[in-house]
Design a protein around this motif. Structure first.
Motif, PDB file in Angstrom:
ATOM      1  N   GLY A 124       0.787  -1.226   0.000  1.00  0.00           N
ATOM      2  CA  GLY A 124       0.000   0.000   0.000  1.00  0.00           C
ATOM      3  C   GLY A 124       0.818   1.274   0.000  1.00  0.00           C
ATOM      4  O   GLY A 124       0.258   2.367   0.147  1.00  0.00           O
ATOM      5  N   ASP A 126       3.150   4.463  -1.361  1.00  0.00           N
ATOM      6  CA  ASP A 126       3.054   5.339  -2.524  1.00  0.00           C
ATOM      7  C   ASP A 126       3.999   4.873  -3.626  1.00  0.00           C
ATOM      8  O   ASP A 126       4.975   4.152  -3.374  1.00  0.00           O
ATOM      9  CB  ASP A 126       3.390   6.778  -2.131  1.00  0.00           C
ATOM     10  N   SER A 287      -4.930   5.716   6.499  1.00  0.00           N
ATOM     11  CA  SER A 287      -4.508   4.957   5.324  1.00  0.00           C
ATOM     12  C   SER A 287      -3.797   3.696   5.791  1.00  0.00           C
ATOM     13  O   SER A 287      -3.448   3.558   6.974  1.00  0.00           O
ATOM     14  CB  SER A 287      -3.568   5.796   4.460  1.00  0.00           C
ATOM     15  N   ARG A 290      -0.470   4.670   7.343  1.00  0.00           N
ATOM     16  CA  ARG A 290      -0.553   5.274   8.668  1.00  0.00           C
ATOM     17  C   ARG A 290      -0.992   4.247   9.713  1.00  0.00           C
ATOM     18  O   ARG A 290      -0.553   4.298  10.867  1.00  0.00           O
ATOM     19  CB  ARG A 290      -1.541   6.447   8.639  1.00  0.00           C
ATOM     20  N   SER A 323      -0.966  14.897   6.707  1.00  0.00           N
ATOM     21  CA  SER A 323      -2.167  14.294   6.136  1.00  0.00           C
ATOM     22  C   SER A 323      -3.395  15.120   6.489  1.00  0.00           C
ATOM     23  O   SER A 323      -3.527  15.626   7.594  1.00  0.00           O
ATOM     24  CB  SER A 323      -2.338  12.874   6.683  1.00  0.00           C
ATOM     25  N   ASP A 827      -5.734   1.027  -8.970  1.00  0.00           N
ATOM     26  CA  ASP A 827      -5.711   1.806  -7.734  1.00  0.00           C
ATOM     27  C   ASP A 827      -7.109   2.318  -7.398  1.00  0.00           C
ATOM     28  O   ASP A 827      -7.945   2.574  -8.272  1.00  0.00           O
ATOM     29  CB  ASP A 827      -4.725   2.968  -7.849  1.00  0.00           C
ATOM     30  N   ARG A 863      -7.036  -1.835   3.280  1.00  0.00           N
ATOM     31  CA  ARG A 863      -7.232  -0.398   3.087  1.00  0.00           C
ATOM     32  C   ARG A 863      -6.559   0.137   1.835  1.00  0.00           C
ATOM     33  O   ARG A 863      -6.930   1.197   1.342  1.00  0.00           O
ATOM     34  CB  ARG A 863      -6.732   0.360   4.321  1.00  0.00           C
ATOM     35  N   SER A 864      -5.559  -0.563   1.353  1.00  0.00           N
ATOM     36  CA  SER A 864      -4.888  -0.084   0.140  1.00  0.00           C
ATOM     37  C   SER A 864      -5.717  -0.360  -1.113  1.00  0.00           C
ATOM     38  O   SER A 864      -5.483   0.247  -2.154  1.00  0.00           O
ATOM     39  CB  SER A 864      -3.509  -0.740   0.002  1.00  0.00           C
ATOM     40  N   ALA A 868     -13.097   4.696  -0.509  1.00  0.00           N
ATOM     41  CA  ALA A 868     -13.407   5.473   0.684  1.00  0.00           C
ATOM     42  C   ALA A 868     -14.771   5.092   1.239  1.00  0.00           C
ATOM     43  O   ALA A 868     -15.688   4.719   0.497  1.00  0.00           O
ATOM     44  CB  ALA A 868     -13.363   6.963   0.353  1.00  0.00           C
TER      45      ALA A 868
END
Length: 919
Positions: A124, A126, A287, A290, A323, A827, A863-864, A868
């Motif tokens: 997950g 970047d 995220s 996080r 964030s 994504d 979560r990746s 939302a």
């Protein structure tokens, strides 16, 4: 003397743990020398090196310029060109900066739904963060250990020592093979594997060898419970006495559970996240990066609050990172009582022996890992003991860092004592963090006869079935009961003919109950005359070095490994240096094993093959076009409707078609029928042991294209074939199909005029179905296919949305692929844009739009990958408003699995009977 083998100076045990890596060793030349731990020099702060017994199994991938060159200096030359930080400093930095820490690589090695050799970690992260595969990450920890060892012992390099590497007892052969591959990548090509619970018990044996008889005087069965950072393992060891000395036999091993300290940290992180969100306007959902950062903070708090003399509470602080969700640093308090209740009652609840572990419709997924559905370790233990009949264990050995918390050890012991109705003996483990590494060395000493050994070897006899497994009831004993683990047995009295370069199938059987003297090596038994169980066959294609197809005379050599695999080597009679390895996984879950009998194939298969021979065979026969066209109907008359054809039957039909592939070129009708049947009989490209070999044979036809390239139906059947078998194609093969997909959609008139004859023409509809089936291509390419589909939708307008286009969009943007790796999904931000396009359609008039939206918004728990929450709620509201099927709504609101009807709709057709998708 030239050619003499250099004897190792040390016996070395390596515990490649989910949380920490530990190395122990002993002097191989001094039988009185004790086992020591290797202090591993590592970065403990930028520019500061310290020696510690535990090397955290973590990698931190710094941003460019984040750390100065001097901050990463180690006492030895560094091989890692990407400048990853390993060790204690990696943990420190990972807790401060989200999305750059690689953790739990070992757990990923056993996750079959991802490509474990692809650069997917940190999960997950970047796109600007360097990534590494689970195998490469594991290799980097071993390479670091090798460098640290060689710096300390320059005259005795690690690769020249006698090495033992530990693995979870429940690792399957795929995870074991990847572990060995990681060791080879690290330059450690020669080593032995031993299971972690066994190693922990070997540590106990070594430490207590002087008093072992007294320690085990009242013991008859020992449970070793090993709960590490990422996995939970159960093993049973039976104790008998001969001449007053304890004899030890490992009798049972549990199934693989991705359940351990990481799950406890995650549960605590969810609590803290909720608390932090309570003071945030509009709530707060972290995220994946996080949340991983928060887990590291919670791990430290958990260890502090479960330790002796723990404080009443601890503050967990998540540093701000710019964030919009966080806005700045946030903190939340957790108390000692809260952590004890969550970990003790949540993971070690009081249960009854008759309880079983919950098996939901889908596993929990966080950070891409399929954690165990039921977090209750005590329920998993109850299930394990129910599966392995016999007396309940009267003695307990606990291992794993989580048992440093006395409350957890006490709860597990109390639960077992309740089941037995009386207290049990607790074997002391003085240091669970290092016991496995020390035990690996003790195992090496035991192999040399210098320490107590767990014996027993194979608990059953194993037999190779002779002739046709479905008809012949004779079998030859290739491993008698009691054969010692790790020792090869050669069956020299019998010779076998081995077929090279062509598929062969080996059938095994095992004795269920044996009393008295076991059968001898090479003895022929009648499987109908005793209690025998036929095991699932192993099919393979064994290749000669020259690649030629031929028969060779061989002998069989067998060995029961320490990790529960029966290895059978076919050894050439004329040259013992020529060996072919077969590995049989003998630990099969009862639910998966079935009755062990070979699946029956229709007795009318011979007639079906004769019909195929008449149409496509080598001898030219006068066959009317109508008869060619009706081949499928003729096959169904003899075999039943084709929807009832199961995988063994389908593959026999495919083999018959493939053997006569040249006959498809006789006419356009021949080619249409052959392509249609071949694709149908090999769908979905996997499911049978020999399918990789079949795909290899089929792929050899790709570059030649079709014979009748001007026949539109032939061209359509060509692309249908490849769509149907796409699940068995490699990434490279799917990318090759993508090239033709792009040409057929984008080429202008001039380019089409100069196209090679072998590049088969395809309509937009053909390409739509094909492109949607290429799950192994990179996510960025799938996004491009999705853009093309969105343009088709927008061009058609709101009232005329194309059903096929919506189906393809659902498949391309699916959150949970069927056969592809989950790291290659499109994504979530791109999928969110597609969902807004779908939300603009009228779902009452265009039902496929709701179907597509349910798959794009499907919840995975990762979560990746998930969209939302706000958008998910919008989709769910719309699904309810139009009266969408309950399963579609459930897919969006919870982690679930597709039923048969929805699987058929997503794949475009049903799977063969008996073949289920479990991803």
């Amino acid at each position: 003397m030239r050619g003499a083998k250099v004897q190792p100076a040390f016996l070395v045990g390596i515990d490649l743990g989910t949380t920490n890596t530990v190395v122990a060793y002993a002097d191989a030349t001094d039988t009185q020398a004790g086992i020591q731990l290797l202090p591993i020099e590592q970065l403990v702060a930028p520019g500061e090196v310290g020696a510690r017994p535990l090397l955290p199994s973590l990698r931190y991938h710094p941003a460019a310029g984040e750390l100065a060159a001097g901050d990463l200096q180690l006492p030895w030359p560094q091989q890692d060109v990407d400048h990853a930080v390993l060790g204690a400093l990696a943990r420190q930095l990972g807790a401060q900066v989200p999305g750059r820490l690689v953790s739990s690589a070992k757990s990923w090695l056993s996750h079959a739904n991802v490509d474990r050799q692809a650069p997917i970690l940190p999960w997950g992260a970047d796109s600007d963060v360097a990534k590494v595969s689970p195998v490469a990450a594991s290799a980097s920890y071993l390479a670091y250990v090798r460098a640290a060892w060689n710096h300390r012992f320059p005259d005795s390099p690690l690769e020249a020592q006698e090495l033992v590497l530990t693995i979870p007892a429940s690792f399957d052969e795929g995870a074991r093979a990847l572990t060995l591959e990681a060791a080879r990548m690290a330059g450690l090509s020669t080593l032995r594997l031993v299971e972690e619970p066994q190693a922990a018990f070997y540590d106990f044996l070594q430490r207590r060898r002087a008093t072992l008889r007294d320690d085990l005087a009242d013991t008859r069965r020992i449970l070793v419970c090993d709960v590490g950072g990422g996995t939970t393992d159960f093993s049973l060891i039976d104790v008998t006495f001969e001449d007053g000395e304890p004899q030890l036999t490992r009798s049972s091993v549990g199934n693989h559970l991705i359940l351990g300290g990481d799950n406890m940290d995650l549960a605590l992180a969810h609590l803290v996240e909720t608390r932090m969100a309570a003071g945030s306007e509009g709530g707060m959902k972290l995220s994946a990066a996080r949340l991983s950062q928060l887990m590291e903070r919670c791990r430290a708090a958990k260890e502090l609050l479960l330790s002796q003399d723990a404080p009443d509470k601890a503050t967990v602080t998540l540093l701000g990172g710019g964030s919009r969700l966080i806005g700045g640093s946030r903190s939340a308090d957790v108390t000692r009582e809260e952590v004890a209740a969550m970990v003790v009652d949540g993971f070690f609840p009081k249960v009854e022996l008759g309880d079983t572990a919950k098996k939901g419709r889908a596993g929990i997924v966080e950070f891409g890992l399929p954690y165990a559905q039921d977090a209750a370790i005590t329920r998993h233990l109850a299930s394990f003991l129910q599966q392995h009949q016999g007396a309940l264990p009267d003695t307990l050995l606990l291992n794993g860092g989580v048992f440093r918390a006395d409350a957890l050890a006490r709860r597990l012991a109390e639960t077992l004592a309740h089941w037995r109705g009386q207290p049990l003996t607790i074997l002391h483990n003085d240091n669970p963090d290092v016991a496995v590494a020390r035990g690996a060395v003790a195992y090496a000493l035991a192999r040399r006869g210098q320490a107590p050994r767990i014996g027993g070897g194979s608990p059953r006899s194993y037999f190779l079935v002779l002739g046709d497994a479905g008809k012949d009831h004779r079998a030859v004993c290739i491993l008698p009961r009691g054969s010692a683990s790790g020792e090869e047995i050669r069956l020299t009295e019998r010779l076998f003919a081995l077929r090279l370069g062509r598929p062969v199938r080996f059938h095994l059987a095992t004795s269920l109950f044996e009393a008295g003297t076991p059968p001898q090596l090479g003895e022929i038994v009648d499987l109908d005359a005793g209690e025998y169980l036929r095991l699932p066959p192993l099919a393979s294609v064994l290749q000669a070095e020259s690649g030629e197809k031929r028969d060779i005379t061989v002998q069989l050599a067998t060995v029961m490994t320490e990790v529960g695999t029966l290895e059978v080597h076919c050894v050439a009679e004329a040259d013992a240096g020529q060996r072919w390895l077969l590995e049989f996984q003998l630990r099969v879950d009862k639910e998966e094993q079935g009755d062990g009998e070979a699946q029956a194939v229709s007795p009318r298969i011979k007639e079906a093959v004769e019909k195929i021979e008449r149409i496509f065979g080598g001898k030219a026969q006068k066959v009317e076009t109508k008869e060619v066209r009706q081949l499928r109907q003729h096959l169904e008359r003899g075999l039943g409707g084709r929807e009832s054809w199961d995988t063994p039957l389908l593959r026999q039909l495919f083999d018959a078609l493939m053997l006569r592939a040249r006959g498809r070129r006789r006419s356009a009708e021949h080619e249409r029928v052959w392509l249609n049947l071949a694709g149908y009989c090999l769908r979905p490209g996997y499911g049978d042991a020999l399918d990789p070999w079949r795909i290899e044979q089929l792929w050899a036809l790709f570059d030649t294209g079709v014979q009748h390239h001007k026949d539109n139906q032939v061209c359509a059947e060509w692309w249908t074939l490849w769509r149907r078998v796409a699940g068995g194609l490699s990434t490279e093969q799917q990318l090759r199909l993508l090239d033709d997909f792009a040409f057929n959609l984008q080429a202008d008139a001039a380019q089409r005029g100069s196209r090679p004859v072998t590049l088969v023409n395809g309509s937009d509809d053909d390409m739509l179905r094909l492109g949607a089936s290429l799950e192994r291509i990179p996510g960025a390419y799938k996004a491009e296919v999705g853009v093309w589909l969105i343009k088709r939708l927008e061009k058609a307008g709101r009232e005329a949305a194309d059903t096929h286009t919506l189906w393809a969009l659902a498949r391309v943007g699916a959150r949970q692929p069927f056969h592809g790796s989950v790291h290659e999904v499109v994504d979530s931000a791109t999928v969110a844009e597609w969902l807004h396009v779908l939300l603009a359609l009228d779902w009452k008039k265009t039902e496929p739009a709701a179907f597509a939206a349910s798959h794009l918004a499907r919840m995975t728990g990762d979560r990746s990958r998930d969209i939302a929450d706000e958008l998910r709620a919008t989709v769910l509201t719309r699904l309810k408003a139009v009266g969408a099927p309950i399963l579609w709504q459930a897919m969006v609101s919870e982690v679930t699995q597709l039923d048969e009807a929805n699987t058929k709709r997503m794949l475009g057709e049903a799977l063969p009977p008996g073949l289920k998708l479990i991803g």
